[in-house]
Design a protein around this motif. Sequence first.
Motif, PDB file in Angstrom:
ATOM      1  N   THR A  37       0.841  -1.191   0.000  1.00  9.78           N
ATOM      2  CA  THR A  37       0.000   0.000   0.000  1.00  9.78           C
ATOM      3  C   THR A  37       0.876   1.240   0.000  1.00  9.78           C
ATOM      4  N   VAL A  38       0.236   2.375  -0.224  1.00  9.79           N
ATOM      5  CA  VAL A  38       0.949   3.644  -0.144  1.00  9.79           C
ATOM      6  C   VAL A  38       1.333   3.899   1.299  1.00  9.79           C
ATOM      7  N   GLY A  39       2.254   4.818   1.516  1.00  8.49           N
ATOM      8  CA  GLY A  39       2.733   5.094   2.864  1.00  8.49           C
ATOM      9  C   GLY A  39       1.705   5.745   3.765  1.00  8.49           C
ATOM     10  N   LYS A  40       0.869   6.623   3.214  1.00  5.59           N
ATOM     11  CA  LYS A  40      -0.094   7.374   4.027  1.00  5.59           C
ATOM     12  C   LYS A  40      -1.255   7.816   3.143  1.00  5.59           C
ATOM     13  N   VAL A  41      -2.464   7.717   3.661  1.00  7.93           N
ATOM     14  CA  VAL A  41      -3.653   8.193   2.959  1.00  7.93           C
ATOM     15  C   VAL A  41      -4.278   9.315   3.777  1.00  7.93           C
ATOM     16  N   ASP A  42      -4.478  10.456   3.149  1.00  8.47           N
ATOM     17  CA  ASP A  42      -5.162  11.583   3.776  1.00  8.47           C
ATOM     18  C   ASP A  42      -6.655  11.353   3.587  1.00  8.47           C
ATOM     19  N   ARG A 105      -4.282   2.479  11.499  1.00  8.42           N
ATOM     20  CA  ARG A 105      -4.519   3.892  11.830  1.00  8.42           C
ATOM     21  C   ARG A 105      -3.292   4.777  11.602  1.00  8.42           C
ATOM     22  N   LEU A 106      -2.100   4.198  11.557  1.00  6.46           N
ATOM     23  CA  LEU A 106      -0.899   5.018  11.325  1.00  6.46           C
ATOM     24  C   LEU A 106      -0.836   5.525   9.897  1.00  6.46           C
ATOM     25  N   SER A 107      -1.261   4.696   8.943  1.00  2.05           N
ATOM     26  CA  SER A 107      -1.166   5.095   7.539  1.00  2.05           C
ATOM     27  C   SER A 107      -2.529   5.359   6.900  1.00  2.05           C
ATOM     28  N   ASN A 108      -3.591   4.826   7.466  1.00  3.55           N
ATOM     29  CA  ASN A 108      -4.938   4.872   6.876  1.00  3.55           C
ATOM     30  C   ASN A 108      -4.985   4.218   5.497  1.00  3.55           C
ATOM     31  N   ALA A 109      -3.997   3.413   5.159  1.00  5.84           N
ATOM     32  CA  ALA A 109      -3.874   2.865   3.815  1.00  5.84           C
ATOM     33  C   ALA A 109      -4.536   1.499   3.638  1.00  5.84           C
ATOM     34  N   LYS A 110      -5.033   0.904   4.712  1.00  4.23           N
ATOM     35  CA  LYS A 110      -5.688  -0.398   4.608  1.00  4.23           C
ATOM     36  C   LYS A 110      -7.078  -0.308   5.219  1.00  4.23           C
ATOM     37  N   LEU A 111      -8.065  -0.708   4.410  1.00  2.00           N
ATOM     38  CA  LEU A 111      -9.453  -0.687   4.851  1.00  2.00           C
ATOM     39  C   LEU A 111     -10.044  -2.082   4.721  1.00  2.00           C
TER      40      LEU A 111
END
Length: 121
Positions: A37-42, A105-111
């Motif tokens: 995944t990407v490093g961080k999702v806003d 929760r650290l990256s928000n990149a996995k749902l």
Amino acid sequence: MTITRQALFMFLVLALLQMGFARSARSDGETGTPVTTVGKVDLQRYVGLWYEIARIPNRFQKQCARGTTAQYSLRDDGKITVINQCFKGDGSLDNAEGVAKIVDRLSNAKLKVSFVSFLGW
């Protein structure tokens, strides 16, 4: 070739290329390396209405003929409401509502998304 045959040929070529890219994105085929995944999702930029411009056929979208969208909105409990919609061949609207839980929760990149209705997608 006629214009119609040329268009069909280009569509098939693009579809095959898309399938190849999607397969390589899922895993490397040999070692089964998981997707990264990407490093961080806003999440503020993620929420909103997204339009489908191309797809790899999925069993849960076989009824969709056109106009497929996904609407994401933040909930008070920290989860994300997901509403998928599309138009069927007869012009009627089909939708499915789900809830996405943020796994990391650290990256928000996995749902992890669960759909409420068994009758929807």
